[in-house]
Scaffold this active site. Sequence first.
Site, PDB file in Angstrom:
ATOM      1  CG  ASP A 159      30.174  15.288 -15.718  1.00 54.96           C
ATOM      2  OD1 ASP A 159      30.142  16.204 -16.547  1.00 54.96           O
ATOM      3  OD2 ASP A 159      29.924  15.454 -14.509  1.00 54.96           O
ATOM      4  CG  HIS A 194      27.188  15.792 -19.770  1.00 59.73           C
ATOM      5  ND1 HIS A 194      27.904  15.583 -18.628  1.00 59.73           N
ATOM      6  CD2 HIS A 194      26.059  15.058 -19.635  1.00 59.73           C
ATOM      7  CE1 HIS A 194      27.235  14.768 -17.833  1.00 59.73           C
ATOM      8  NE2 HIS A 194      26.121  14.423 -18.411  1.00 59.73           N
ATOM      9  CG  LEU A 218      36.555  17.813 -25.238  1.00 56.77           C
ATOM     10  CD1 LEU A 218      36.252  17.593 -26.715  1.00 56.77           C
ATOM     11  CD2 LEU A 218      37.120  16.538 -24.631  1.00 56.77           C
TER      12      LEU A 218
END
Lengths: 418, 302
Positions: A288, A57, A60
């Site tokens: 993360d 997870h 972007l």
Amino acid sequence: MNAFRLRGGRVIDPARNLDAVGDVCVLDGKIVSDLSGEYVDVPCEGLVVAPGFVELHSHLPCPAEDGQAALAGGFTAVVHTPVDSVATLLHQRGFFQSDGPRVLQSGSASVSLHGTQLTDMGSLLGAGARVLSQDREWVSSSSVLRNMLQYASGFGATVFLRAGDATLEVGPVREGEVSTLLGMSGTPPQAEAIGVWRLAMLADLTGAQVHITHIWSAMGVQALRCAQRQGIGVTGSTTAFHLTQDPLSIGETYSGHWRTTPPLGDAVDRAALVDGLRDGTLVAVAADHRPMTPSEQERPLELAASGSVMFSVAAALCFDALGAADAVRVLTSGPASVVGLRATLAPASPANIAVINPAGDWRFKMAESLASQRNTPLDGVMLRAKVISVFREGKPLRGAGLDPMGLAGKLHSIGDHI
Amino acid sequence: MRHFVGLRHIQKERLQHLIDVACEYRRQVAEGHDLTHVLSGRAVALMFVEASTRTRFSFEMACNRLGAHPLAFNAASSSTTKGETLLDTARVLRQVGADVIVVRHKCVGAPQQLAQTLGLPIVSAGDGPNEHPTQALLDLVTLHDHFSTFKGLRVGVVGDVRHSRVARSLCFGLKKLGADVVVAGPGPLCTPDLMALGATHQHKLDDVIGQVDALMMLRIQRERLGGSMLASEAEYRTFWGLTDARSAHMQDHAIVLHPAPMNRGVEIDDVVADGPRSVIFDQMKNGVFARMAVLNDVMGQS
């Protein structure tokens, strides 16, 4: 023709239970068992050769920059932030770069992640969402949560949820000695243990595949271990930041860059995360990666948005905390199993490969990172392991400082012929 | 660059020196000396992003006594309401010519952040529930007046210790100087975690009243009453209020402090606040001298 051999490295491929010195051969973007004819020979003695890392997870926000940052950090597949609608999902897809990592999209499990109204999960999955996710957001009503899991279960989807009970999770560090010394409000680890049990009970009730992300506390790990021993099929992961960072460091600067969700635990919590990763209670460590603008995070810590840019350091932090064999497992086969991928160096697989110098001894300089933002409290930190080469389907990542083996000149690089 | 952002990491010698300087300033002012040459021509920005009257007046007076110019700052009408970051606001104050910034902010660590990045001396006038070091300094000056040493001194801090920056800074300072601290208060407001500050933990005021040389009665914030932390003023007064009757159990020489403003009749009775044990109004007076000592200290003069 793009043929090369990574020769004499320590090949770690947990999907095949392999950890031995050997060669990895690549022909036209795929792993092959042997090469004949002309090929480039790349000496890898003393280096670790592993499958490309899988990220569970990350955000972007600028797919070009953050995608390159992911690749440079060894991540060849990345699960992206969840979105609410099929339209957004398709729109988002248009921004992914063909010279970036493979991006796996995810769908929100509730509208705007508010935890009150379910999304069109079936349509999202049908349009290509790999998983459903609440990102870091809490579902306050157990009844909504139950319906959410019941509905997702009908589609056979995996749901990513964080465990922390938001009504107890009020401070950015663990409650107790740490919060008292820093003068900050703290979060008791019970907030997570309660949440883990709640998710496990409802996963059991609904038959949903639940993956608990962001586990940070010893109590959370222990609750998950107990649930798994009872035969409940819930999986868990932590993050590189929570695995390695000491909240007492916050007191040096009180920098907003230290803001995290969930809070940072103490030394006992970090040791329990290591144990949980070693015995399989936790299957993965996520980077993360969360870029934030200065106006979101260069603020007093309690007002700062939470998260850090992590792709450049995540793998190194894992190697330094866990050793090479366990680190590769929790960065490759572990997360891959959660999202139904295969991350392996077995012949015929796509040649997604990370090469790591386990004794690179380098100083992380944020200014050299490719990420779209610079929010990290770790600028200047010394790390031992260093990702030195990355291949996406057989093509090496190029660029200043990212190709110490000089492969880009000899091979078709990522981005050469798109 | 010298800052004064908290007592947790201050050196004992520096703290002792500040107490001595504050006492010396008080003597000189009492004798009618003019001290306006000390910081003549300097500008002190009083960046009170969180509201304050007493602390701010006290800093303004300290500036005036030493000949410095206080630059007042009103958070409500400033650019902080327009979304400017704290750091940028502080940079503006630096560019207009401030030599030092005194900052109060509701967030923990705000002064430390400025100290880290701004390149100007920073003085904390309170950061959230973390520290209020100039208040602690004036409390220490007041205790020093009465006991002249901190070695073996036993100080009780009673009330909402968990949310009190006053209590925390005082704890750090007293431990540095060799005193013992015992804290007491209602469960949710005075948790055993506070032992991490080096304090002993008790529950009721009656558990500590007979064994201390000084009692710091913290203000109970009315917004905490009636919620999930505390039931009522009457309940609070019953167990943690310094009533006239209860004060009779104090040792003969023991004194009473309060950081003000007081909730008379809740945490402290009128008779005690205005009685012979009370040094509460001495504290306020010492605040000016303590802040003079701090301003002089961070601006690099002796």
